[in-house]
Write an enzyme that holds these catalytic residues in place. Structure first.
Site: not given
Length: 282
Positions: A103, A138, A170, A200, A222
């Site tokens: 597994r 992410k 950001k 960004e 973005d």
């Protein structure tokens, strides 16, 4: 995409932790109960659908951590395209060991092959352009290294592995620091010359500020629509590397790549890739 494998010693702690989680405090209770000691078998790890394989190195480590005497024969390498029905690996030895590692080996190989397969589909949409497909941070907590390796196996490229890899400013950094110009001036005053800088923007007037102030190597465009991306490429005139990000679905990649951007980043590669169906049959 054929790549040199990572050293096993880097991956072993990750695989060992997964095996410990699965084996629990008493080991494989079912196998210990129903499989007579000394029973030997041969098993085949087989693809049940087409894709790009990743995670075979980890599967091998899983089997050998449970029983180093297992004999493994690999027929494919990580990064290889595979077809439904193809045998990827054969495992021979104690049936109990094969079953106890099954597994964990399949979880890793299926998950990572899914990422590699989705990445390859995105990369295929960039043919004829200079655009490169890249992942993001992410990722599944604890699995970033292997998920990013799977992106490479699919023909993509890696973004930052951690917050310490580069400066990526950001929108929230810009808001907290008081604007684009103060941010870029702080970077020029404090950052090492060895560190790459990305900032960004989500509007063309912000891109104008970046171009006027200087201090960035890469601009992240973005959530811009395709005509605005095209205009951003025209405005920049090759002075900075451009990365398109936000809402990058597979069906949109070809038109975004055609705008002339250098990179297209997609979090979906690692957070939304479906597991590729692989199976282990005795």
């Amino acid at each position: 995409m054929s790549l040199p494998p990572l050293p096993d010693m880097i991956l072993e702690p990750l695989v060992r932790a997964a095996l410990m989680e699965d084996l629990g405090t008493y080991g494989d209770l079912t196998t210990r109960t129903v499989i007579p000691a000394g029973t030997r078998y041969a098993a085949r790890l087989r693809a049940r659908e087409a894709g790009v394989v990743s995670g075979l190195q980890i599967a091998r480590i899983a089997f050998h951590l449970v029983d180093p005497s297992l004999r493994l024969t690999t027929h494919k390498s990580d990064g290889d395209p595979i077809e439904a029905g193809e045998v990827l690996m054969e495992i021979e030895g104690e049936a109990a060991a094969i079953l106890s590692a099954e597994r964990v080996a399949l979880n890793f190989a299926g998950r990572l092959s899914g990422i590699a397969t989705m990445t390859a589909a995105f990369v295929a949409q960039t043919q004829g352009t200079k655009a490169r497909i890249t992942c993001t941070r992410k990722t599944t907590p604890g699995l970033r290294l292997v998920e990013k390796q799977a992106v490479l196996h699919g023909g993509g490229f890696n973004h930052r592995f951690s917050l310490s890899d580069a400066i990526l400013v950001k929108d929230n950094h810009i808001a907290a620091a008081g604007g684009i110009r103060p941010v870029l001036r702080a970077i020029k005053a404090q950052a090492s010359h060895m560190i790459r800088v990305e900032i960004e923007v989500d509007r063309l007037d912000q891109l104008d500020e970046v171009l006027a102030e200087g201090g960035a190597d890469v601009v992240l465009l973005d959530n811009m629509d395709t005509p605005i991306l095209r205009e951003a490429v025209r405005m920049t005139e090759g002075r900075l590397c451009l990365e398109a990000s936000g809402n990058m679905r597979l069906e949109r990649i070809a038109e975004v790549a055609a705008t002339g951007v250098d990179y297209i980043s997609a979090g979906a590669l690692t957070h939304s890739a479906p597991t590729l169906d692989l199976g282990l049959d005795f």
